[in-house]
Design a protein around this motif. Structure first.
Motif, short mmCIF file in Angstrom:
data_model
loop_
_atom_site.label_atom_id
_atom_site.label_comp_id
_atom_site.label_asym_id
_atom_site.label_seq_id
_atom_site.Cartn_x
_atom_site.Cartn_y
_atom_site.Cartn_z
N ASN A 47 -51.00 -37.50 35.57
CA ASN A 47 -51.91 -38.03 34.55
C ASN A 47 -52.84 -39.06 35.21
N LYS A 48 -53.65 -39.72 34.42
CA LYS A 48 -54.62 -40.67 35.00
C LYS A 48 -53.92 -41.81 35.71
N GLN A 49 -52.84 -42.33 35.13
CA GLN A 49 -52.17 -43.46 35.75
C GLN A 49 -51.62 -43.10 37.13
N VAL B 208 -54.51 -43.36 39.50
CA VAL B 208 -54.82 -44.77 39.76
C VAL B 208 -53.83 -45.35 40.76
N ASN B 209 -52.53 -45.11 40.50
CA ASN B 209 -51.49 -45.63 41.38
C ASN B 209 -51.60 -45.05 42.78
N GLY C 248 -56.67 -37.40 34.40
CA GLY C 248 -56.58 -37.90 33.03
C GLY C 248 -56.75 -36.79 32.02
N ASP D 143 -49.64 -37.65 27.91
CA ASP D 143 -49.81 -39.06 27.54
C ASP D 143 -49.80 -39.22 26.03
N GLN E 57 -59.35 -39.42 39.12
CA GLN E 57 -58.72 -40.11 37.99
C GLN E 57 -59.15 -39.46 36.68
N THR F 289 -43.70 -44.48 27.64
CA THR F 289 -44.68 -44.35 28.72
C THR F 289 -44.34 -43.14 29.58
N GLY G 19 -44.92 -40.92 33.09
CA GLY G 19 -45.36 -41.06 34.48
C GLY G 19 -45.01 -39.83 35.29
#
Length: 333
Positions: free
Chosen positions: A240-242, A245-246, A258, A265, A254, A274, A276
């Motif tokens: 996913n987007k996170q 980013v990480n 996402g 999400d 991203q 949440t 991940g």
């Protein structure tokens, strides 16, 4: 030396064994004579390009992510390792290549082979051990007293994750087949559910975290048993987007991840959880900690009895894809 490589991404398993020159090491690297290289589902993804948005390799690409071996040469800046040391490693993501007679690898990606393991069982430990370690410590940030559920956790991942989780003071619940129950309880699981006779979503509730090993088809049931504010970490369902980013991905990735992970999400938000996704990286420092747990608990990863040489690399890859391995599949040198 001999290596197994591909020259393009393809849905076909098409590795070619060729002769290349032995690699030269940098000051921070060691040269490893490979004894055993593990064959993982990740290698199939490296072939078909399904993870190229995470790591797009320059071709030709020598395959293989995980190995055990003996150090043959040590770079001038390397400390803590000597010629003749037995080591194991998950190779750094940007520089894989375990399907080779020799590998140059950064010294910070390796660790000494656990004293209770040989080259075969050691080659089966690094990738799953690091996946479990990074999932528990970094992604989920689990704390002593919390409860973790691993659906489908009776296989090689659970074999490493369970004792690592118990060493952190967690309560660990696992589902799997009946044949693996006694073995899984013996390595520390607090509760075991036979997926053929018990639906975990009818039995469990308010767990702190779930590590998904099953993929998108299981996400709804997994979310239903996590307490509000809890976490679901998938090894399979997708990024996913996170995650992007990480992982330090550029903005366009991203956005793309996402979009791809939007449904996951959304499902997680609706459950107050949440979501991940993770992609395991190399770490010799973490392997050091994992080695301590492996030795203290006498963890010996299962290895499939079928024997493969480098010349059999495509057969080994097909066996991982379509067969029913009884443990980690290895290429022996």
């Amino acid at each position: 030396m001999k290596t197994a490589q591909i020259t393009r991404y393809s849905k076909q398993i098409h590795a070619e064994v060729i002769e290349t020159t032995k690699p030269e090491i940098q000051a921070n690297e060691v040269l490893v004579q490979v004894k055993e290289a593990a064959v993982n589902p990740l290698d199939l993804m490296n072939i078909d390009g399904s993870v190229k948005l995470i790591q797009n390799y320059r071709m030709p690409l020598v395959l293989g992510n995980e190995l055990s071996g003996v150090i043959e040469a040590v770079g001038s800046q390397v400390t803590g390792f000597e010629v003749g040391d037995a080591i194991y490693t998950r190779l750094p993501v940007p520089k894989i290549g375990a399907f080779a007679e020799y590998v140059a690898v950064s010294a910070d990606a390796i660790w000494h082979l656990p004293s209770n393991l040989n080259f075969k069982t050691g080659a089966a430990a690094a990738l799953t051990g690091l996946t479990a370690y990074q999932a528990l410590h970094e992604e989920l940030q689990m704390k002593a007293g919390q409860t973790l559920f691993i659906p489908g956790g009776s296989g090689s991942f659970g074999q490493m994750a369970i004792p690592l989780a118990k060493a952190m003071g967690l309560t660990v619940i696992v589902s799997g087949n009946a044949q693996a129950k006694s073995r899984t309880l013996a390595i520390g699981a607090d509760q075991y559910l036979d997926y053929r006779t018990e639906n975990y979503w009818d039995v469990l509730s308010k767990v702190d975290a779930v590590i998904d090993t099953l993929g998108t088809s299981a996400i709804a049931h997994e979310l239903a048993i996590i307490k509000p504010g809890g976490r679901l970490l998938s090894l399979k369902a997708g990024p996913n987007k996170q995650f992007a980013v990480n992982y330090g991905s550029p903005k366009w990735k991203q956005w793309l991840f996402g979009l791809a992970g939007a449904k996951l999400d959304r499902q997680a938000r609706q459950a107050g959880v949440t979501y991940g996704f993770m992609f395991v990286r190399a770490s010799g420092e973490q392997l050091r900690d994992i080695t301590t747990v492996i030795e203290a608990n006498d963890i010996v990863p299962a290895v499939d009895p079928k024997a493969f040489s480098l010349a059999d690399v495509n057969e080994a890859l097909r066996y991982v894809k379509d067969g029913h391995p009884q443990g980690k599949v290895l290429i022996s040198f």
